[in-house]
Design a protein around this motif. Sequence first.
Motif, mmCIF file in Angstrom:
data_model
loop_
_atom_site.group_PDB
_atom_site.id
_atom_site.type_symbol
_atom_site.label_atom_id
_atom_site.label_comp_id
_atom_site.label_asym_id
_atom_site.label_seq_id
_atom_site.Cartn_x
_atom_site.Cartn_y
_atom_site.Cartn_z
ATOM 1 N N VAL A 62 -36.337 -7.483 23.261
ATOM 2 C CA VAL A 62 -35.410 -6.672 24.057
ATOM 3 C C VAL A 62 -34.570 -7.603 24.931
ATOM 4 C CG1 VAL A 62 -35.244 -5.009 25.941
ATOM 5 C CG2 VAL A 62 -36.846 -4.614 24.062
ATOM 6 N N ASN A 63 -33.254 -7.505 24.821
ATOM 7 C CA ASN A 63 -32.378 -8.322 25.666
ATOM 8 C C ASN A 63 -31.294 -7.483 26.344
ATOM 9 O OD1 ASN A 63 -30.792 -7.783 23.437
ATOM 10 N ND2 ASN A 63 -30.474 -9.928 22.865
ATOM 11 N N HIS A 64 -31.553 -6.189 26.458
ATOM 12 C CA HIS A 64 -30.652 -5.246 27.135
ATOM 13 C C HIS A 64 -31.520 -4.341 28.007
ATOM 14 C CE1 HIS A 64 -28.175 -1.277 26.621
ATOM 15 N NE2 HIS A 64 -28.036 -1.773 27.839
ATOM 16 N N ILE A 65 -31.411 -4.508 29.319
ATOM 17 C CA ILE A 65 -32.223 -3.744 30.272
ATOM 18 C C ILE A 65 -31.304 -2.934 31.164
ATOM 19 C CG2 ILE A 65 -33.795 -3.897 32.235
ATOM 20 C CD1 ILE A 65 -35.146 -6.218 30.905
ATOM 21 N N ASP A 66 -31.606 -1.638 31.271
ATOM 22 C CA ASP A 66 -30.819 -0.726 32.091
ATOM 23 C C ASP A 66 -31.549 -0.456 33.399
ATOM 24 O OD1 ASP A 66 -28.630 1.435 32.331
ATOM 25 O OD2 ASP A 66 -30.495 2.526 32.716
ATOM 26 N N THR A 67 -30.836 -0.513 34.520
ATOM 27 C CA THR A 67 -31.458 -0.345 35.823
ATOM 28 C C THR A 67 -30.465 0.234 36.820
ATOM 29 O OG1 THR A 67 -32.778 -1.487 37.524
ATOM 30 C CG2 THR A 67 -30.890 -2.688 36.610
ATOM 31 N N ALA A 68 -30.878 0.344 38.076
ATOM 32 C CA ALA A 68 -30.011 0.768 39.179
ATOM 33 C C ALA A 68 -30.746 0.508 40.481
ATOM 34 C CB ALA A 68 -29.651 2.249 39.077
ATOM 35 N N ALA A 69 -29.998 0.233 41.533
ATOM 36 C CA ALA A 69 -30.618 0.020 42.837
ATOM 37 C C ALA A 69 -31.297 1.287 43.343
ATOM 38 C CB ALA A 69 -29.577 -0.466 43.843
ATOM 39 N N PHE A 70 -30.837 2.462 42.860
ATOM 40 C CA PHE A 70 -31.446 3.714 43.329
ATOM 41 C C PHE A 70 -32.653 4.120 42.484
ATOM 42 C CE2 PHE A 70 -27.560 4.800 40.904
ATOM 43 C CZ PHE A 70 -28.082 5.554 39.854
ATOM 44 N N TYR A 71 -33.111 3.265 41.588
ATOM 45 C CA TYR A 71 -34.374 3.503 40.882
ATOM 46 C C TYR A 71 -35.497 2.897 41.720
ATOM 47 C CZ TYR A 71 -31.849 4.558 36.484
ATOM 48 O OH TYR A 71 -31.047 5.098 35.515
ATOM 49 N N PHE A 72 -36.074 3.698 42.584
ATOM 50 C CA PHE A 72 -37.192 3.183 43.378
ATOM 51 C C PHE A 72 -38.124 4.319 43.776
ATOM 52 C CE2 PHE A 72 -33.954 4.118 46.640
ATOM 53 C CZ PHE A 72 -34.681 4.812 47.598
ATOM 54 N N SER A 73 -39.377 3.952 44.045
ATOM 55 C CA SER A 73 -40.384 4.859 44.588
ATOM 56 C C SER A 73 -40.746 4.323 45.971
ATOM 57 C CB SER A 73 -41.613 4.871 43.674
ATOM 58 O OG SER A 73 -42.285 3.619 43.732
ATOM 59 N N PRO A 74 -41.677 4.970 46.691
ATOM 60 C CA PRO A 74 -42.014 4.472 48.028
ATOM 61 C C PRO A 74 -42.443 3.003 48.063
ATOM 62 C CG PRO A 74 -42.843 6.691 47.774
ATOM 63 C CD PRO A 74 -42.292 6.286 46.435
ATOM 64 N N LEU A 75 -43.007 2.489 46.968
ATOM 65 C CA LEU A 75 -43.491 1.115 46.968
ATOM 66 C C LEU A 75 -42.870 0.233 45.897
ATOM 67 C CD1 LEU A 75 -47.340 1.710 47.482
ATOM 68 C CD2 LEU A 75 -45.634 1.110 49.211
ATOM 69 N N ARG A 76 -42.050 0.790 45.024
ATOM 70 C CA ARG A 76 -41.552 0.033 43.885
ATOM 71 C C ARG A 76 -40.041 0.167 43.749
ATOM 72 N NH1 ARG A 76 -45.898 -1.208 44.737
ATOM 73 N NH2 ARG A 76 -47.808 -0.899 43.525
ATOM 74 N N SER A 77 -39.397 -0.930 43.444
ATOM 75 C CA SER A 77 -37.978 -0.950 43.125
ATOM 76 C C SER A 77 -37.815 -1.529 41.734
ATOM 77 C CB SER A 77 -37.223 -1.823 44.138
ATOM 78 O OG SER A 77 -36.015 -2.299 43.607
ATOM 79 N N ALA A 78 -37.065 -0.836 40.871
ATOM 80 C CA ALA A 78 -36.880 -1.333 39.506
ATOM 81 C C ALA A 78 -36.242 -2.718 39.506
ATOM 82 C CB ALA A 78 -36.031 -0.347 38.710
ATOM 83 N N ASN A 79 -35.239 -2.914 40.340
ATOM 84 C CA ASN A 79 -34.587 -4.218 40.386
ATOM 85 C C ASN A 79 -35.537 -5.312 40.846
ATOM 86 O OD1 ASN A 79 -32.174 -3.180 39.491
ATOM 87 N ND2 ASN A 79 -31.153 -3.219 41.479
ATOM 88 N N GLU A 80 -36.366 -5.000 41.829
ATOM 89 C CA GLU A 80 -37.337 -5.991 42.314
ATOM 90 C C GLU A 80 -38.339 -6.332 41.230
ATOM 91 O OE1 GLU A 80 -41.379 -6.821 43.369
ATOM 92 O OE2 GLU A 80 -40.754 -4.716 43.306
ATOM 93 N N LEU A 81 -38.769 -5.335 40.471
ATOM 94 C CA LEU A 81 -39.703 -5.570 39.370
ATOM 95 C C LEU A 81 -39.072 -6.464 38.302
ATOM 96 C CD1 LEU A 81 -41.178 -1.971 39.010
ATOM 97 C CD2 LEU A 81 -42.425 -4.005 39.804
ATOM 98 N N ILE A 82 -37.815 -6.192 37.970
ATOM 99 C CA ILE A 82 -37.100 -7.016 36.990
ATOM 100 C C ILE A 82 -37.014 -8.462 37.473
ATOM 101 C CG2 ILE A 82 -34.849 -7.432 35.922
ATOM 102 C CD1 ILE A 82 -34.436 -4.366 35.994
#
Length: 302
Positions: A62-82
Amino acid sequence: MTSPLITASAAGTWKLGDRTVNRIGFGTMRLTQHGEALTPGAVPRDRDQAVKVLRRAVELGVNHIDTAAFYFSPLRSANELINRALGPYPDDLVIVTKVGPGRDPSGEWTAHATPGQLRGQVEENLRQLGRDHLDVVNLRVVGAASVAERFGALAELRDAGLVRHLGLSNIQPHHLAEAQAIAPVVCVQNMYGVGASPEQAELLRLCGEQGIAYVPFYAIAGQGRTAGATAGESDEVRAVARAHGVSTAQVRLAWTLHRGPHVLAIPGTGDLGHLAENVAAGSLRLSPEELTALDSVRRTAT
C-alpha cells in the motif's frame, strides 16, 4: 502448500498527479477508535495495534494512505499514528488528506473552514504528519454552494509549495467543473459502491473522461457509513462471494475496482486479517456475468 502473498500491486496502478500509486490504498478514518468513527466518546483503538496495521499495510504494498486532521478520538489522532508508524516516510508513499470540516478538542464538529482558515488546516496537517508539504489535499464539500473561493485559496497554497496536488470530496458534478477552471483536480472522493445511484455513477464517468482518479468512500460499508458494514447483504453479493470463496467485503471492493482503471479503493480497518483480505481483493477478477448481477443490485442493498 502456502498460498503466495497477494500485495497491493495486484490491483494495478494509477497516477495521482505525478505520483504513481497502487489502486488498493488504505483509509485511516476507522483506525483511531472502535465503533462508529468520528463520534465523541467512542472507545480509542489500541495504539500499538493501529501502528502494526499501518506498517503491515505498507509491507503489503500500500502506497496511498487517506487521512485528515479531524480523524481523531479522545486519545488517538490518525495523522499522529501515521507519523509514528511510517516516519521517515518511504519515497513512494502518497499521503492524501482533506480540509474543510473542523472539530474542537472535545471532538465536536465546528463550522466548515472559511477560505482564510484553510491555510491553518493545511499547516495543522503538515505539523501532525511531520512534513514540509502535503502530497494531495482534498477540499471536503457540503451542499451545492460554490467551491470557487475555497478551492482558489488551496490553489494559492499549492503555488506556495505547501501542497503538491489538489482534489475534491463529497461533491456534485458542477463543483468539479468549477474547480477545474481554477487549478487541476487529481482526484475526487465520493460515496460509491455496489448499488450506487445513477447520480453517483455520473461523477465516476466524468472523472474517467478527464483522467481524474475516482476514490470511493464507504465502498464496503454502504449505508452503514461510518458505523461500518451492516449485517444485511444482497443475494447477488453473497452468491459471488461463495463462488470465489471470499468475503462479501472483498466482492464489493473488487466490483468497485472493475468500474474503471481510474478507480482507487481506500478501505480502512484496525484488524490485520481484514487488512490482508482488503489488499487481496485487488487480485479478484469478476466475470462479465458476475459484474452484471452486481450491477443489478439496487441502492437499498448498500
